[in-house]
Write an enzyme that holds these catalytic residues in place. Structure first.
Site, PDB file in Angstrom:
ATOM      1  N   ASN A  42       0.843  -1.195   0.000  1.00  9.01           N
ATOM      2  CA  ASN A  42       0.000   0.000   0.000  1.00  9.01           C
ATOM      3  C   ASN A  42       0.878   1.245   0.000  1.00  9.01           C
ATOM      4  O   ASN A  42       1.950   1.275   0.628  1.00  9.01           O
ATOM      5  CB  ASN A  42      -1.012  -0.006   1.150  1.00  9.01           C
ATOM      6  CG  ASN A  42      -0.408  -0.147   2.518  1.00  9.01           C
ATOM      7  OD1 ASN A  42       0.634  -0.780   2.685  1.00  9.01           O
ATOM      8  ND2 ASN A  42      -1.042   0.445   3.507  1.00  9.01           N
ATOM      9  N   ILE A  43       0.434   2.251  -0.726  1.00 12.41           N
ATOM     10  CA  ILE A  43       1.188   3.500  -0.877  1.00 12.41           C
ATOM     11  C   ILE A  43       0.221   4.646  -0.597  1.00 12.41           C
ATOM     12  O   ILE A  43      -0.692   4.886  -1.391  1.00 12.41           O
ATOM     13  CB  ILE A  43       1.764   3.610  -2.305  1.00 12.41           C
ATOM     14  CG1 ILE A  43       2.627   2.385  -2.641  1.00 12.41           C
ATOM     15  CG2 ILE A  43       2.573   4.904  -2.441  1.00 12.41           C
ATOM     16  CD1 ILE A  43       2.993   2.266  -4.111  1.00 12.41           C
ATOM     17  N   GLU A  44       0.410   5.270   0.569  1.00 16.91           N
ATOM     18  CA  GLU A  44      -0.548   6.305   0.983  1.00 16.91           C
ATOM     19  C   GLU A  44      -0.100   7.686   0.511  1.00 16.91           C
ATOM     20  O   GLU A  44       1.005   7.864  -0.012  1.00 16.91           O
ATOM     21  CB  GLU A  44      -0.720   6.260   2.507  1.00 16.91           C
ATOM     22  CG  GLU A  44      -1.295   4.919   2.941  1.00 16.91           C
ATOM     23  CD  GLU A  44      -1.578   4.814   4.424  1.00 16.91           C
ATOM     24  OE1 GLU A  44      -1.105   5.670   5.204  1.00 16.91           O
ATOM     25  OE2 GLU A  44      -2.274   3.863   4.809  1.00 16.91           O
ATOM     26  N   CYS A  53      -3.983   0.621  -2.659  1.00 19.05           N
ATOM     27  CA  CYS A  53      -3.863  -0.618  -1.880  1.00 19.05           C
ATOM     28  C   CYS A  53      -2.769  -1.515  -2.460  1.00 19.05           C
ATOM     29  O   CYS A  53      -2.430  -1.429  -3.649  1.00 19.05           O
ATOM     30  CB  CYS A  53      -5.173  -1.395  -1.916  1.00 19.05           C
ATOM     31  SG  CYS A  53      -6.509  -0.650  -0.987  1.00 19.05           S
ATOM     32  N   GLU A  55      -2.885  -4.686  -3.162  1.00 21.97           N
ATOM     33  CA  GLU A  55      -3.360  -5.591  -4.209  1.00 21.97           C
ATOM     34  C   GLU A  55      -3.366  -4.900  -5.563  1.00 21.97           C
ATOM     35  O   GLU A  55      -2.929  -5.444  -6.571  1.00 21.97           O
ATOM     36  CB  GLU A  55      -4.788  -6.059  -3.894  1.00 21.97           C
ATOM     37  CG  GLU A  55      -4.941  -6.829  -2.606  1.00 21.97           C
ATOM     38  CD  GLU A  55      -5.246  -5.936  -1.405  1.00 21.97           C
ATOM     39  OE1 GLU A  55      -4.651  -4.837  -1.290  1.00 21.97           O
ATOM     40  OE2 GLU A  55      -6.070  -6.348  -0.575  1.00 21.97           O
TER      41      GLU A  55
HETATM   42  N1  THU Z   1      -5.280  -1.464   2.342  1.00 17.58           N
HETATM   43  C1  THU Z   1      -4.723  -2.274   1.406  1.00 17.58           C
HETATM   44  O1  THU Z   1      -3.580  -2.062   0.981  1.00 17.58           O
HETATM   45  N2  THU Z   1      -5.440  -3.337   0.974  1.00 17.58           N
HETATM   46  C2  THU Z   1      -6.705  -3.639   1.383  1.00 17.58           C
HETATM   47  O2  THU Z   1      -7.327  -4.555   0.856  1.00 17.58           O
HETATM   48  C3  THU Z   1      -7.324  -2.872   2.469  1.00 17.58           C
HETATM   49  C4  THU Z   1      -6.608  -1.644   2.886  1.00 17.58           C
HETATM   50  C5  THU Z   1      -4.517  -0.315   2.817  1.00 17.58           C
HETATM   51  C6  THU Z   1      -5.081   1.024   2.430  1.00 17.58           C
HETATM   52  C7  THU Z   1      -4.504   1.921   3.491  1.00 17.58           C
HETATM   53  O3  THU Z   1      -3.200   2.331   3.100  1.00 17.58           O
HETATM   54  C8  THU Z   1      -4.380   1.033   4.718  1.00 17.58           C
HETATM   55  O4  THU Z   1      -4.494  -0.297   4.230  1.00 17.58           O
HETATM   56  C9  THU Z   1      -5.433   1.286   5.765  1.00 17.58           C
HETATM   57  O5  THU Z   1      -6.693   1.283   5.218  1.00 17.58           O
END
Ligand code: THU
Length: 131
Positions: A42-44, A53, A55
């Site tokens: 995940n890259i915010e 996300c 995936e």
């Molecule tokens: N996140 C994912 O990477 N995959 C998911 O299926 C659910 C949520 C990440 C998004 C965000 O960066 C962090 O988890 C918290 O929601």
């Protein structure tokens, strides 16, 4: 490629997560045909909505490199990289899987007690939208 191997690759990918806002690290390992694996994390973003996300990172890496046949994905995630519960894929990621995968595409998850879930995409998203 065994589920255990794919989960280990996902756990390593989780270390690359950029998640200063949620502190929730997620890693994914996507198995394509010919045993090729694409990882994702995940890259915010400080503006929140541009976040991606793990995936979808893995899917978009694969597709942008010309890989379009997918067998299974392993997903791990947890606060500060300690996974406890199963990290179920979000609805947006399921819709992306629905776009590119057959209904028998497998999703593999693990919890802190090493319980493993292996279920088909159509179990998570039985009525995915298709144009
Ligand atoms: N996140 C994912 O990477 N995959 C998911 O299926 C659910 C949520 C990440 C998004 C965000 O960066 C962090 O988890 C918290 O929601």
């Amino acid at each position: 490629m065994t589920n255990t191997n794919l989960l280990n690759i996902a756990k390593n990918a989780m270390k690359k997560s950029y998640c200063p806002y949620s502190g929730f690290r997620v890693g994914a390992a996507l198995l394509c045909e010919d045993d090729i694996v694409f990882t994702g994390c995940n890259i915010e973003n400080g503006a929140y909505s541009p976040s991606n996300c793990a995936e979808r990172t893995a899917f978009f890496k694969a597709i942008s490199e010309g890989y379009t046949k997918f067998e299974k994905i392993a997903i791990v995630g947890g606060h500060n990289g300690k996974f406890q519960n199963f990290c179920y894929p979000c609805g947006v990621c399921l819709q992306v899987m629905n776009e590119f995968c057959d209904s028998d595409f497998l999703i593999i998850l693990i919890d802190e007690n090493n319980n493993i879930i292996e279920k088909k995409l159509n179990c998570f998203l039985p009525f995915g939208f298709n144009l």
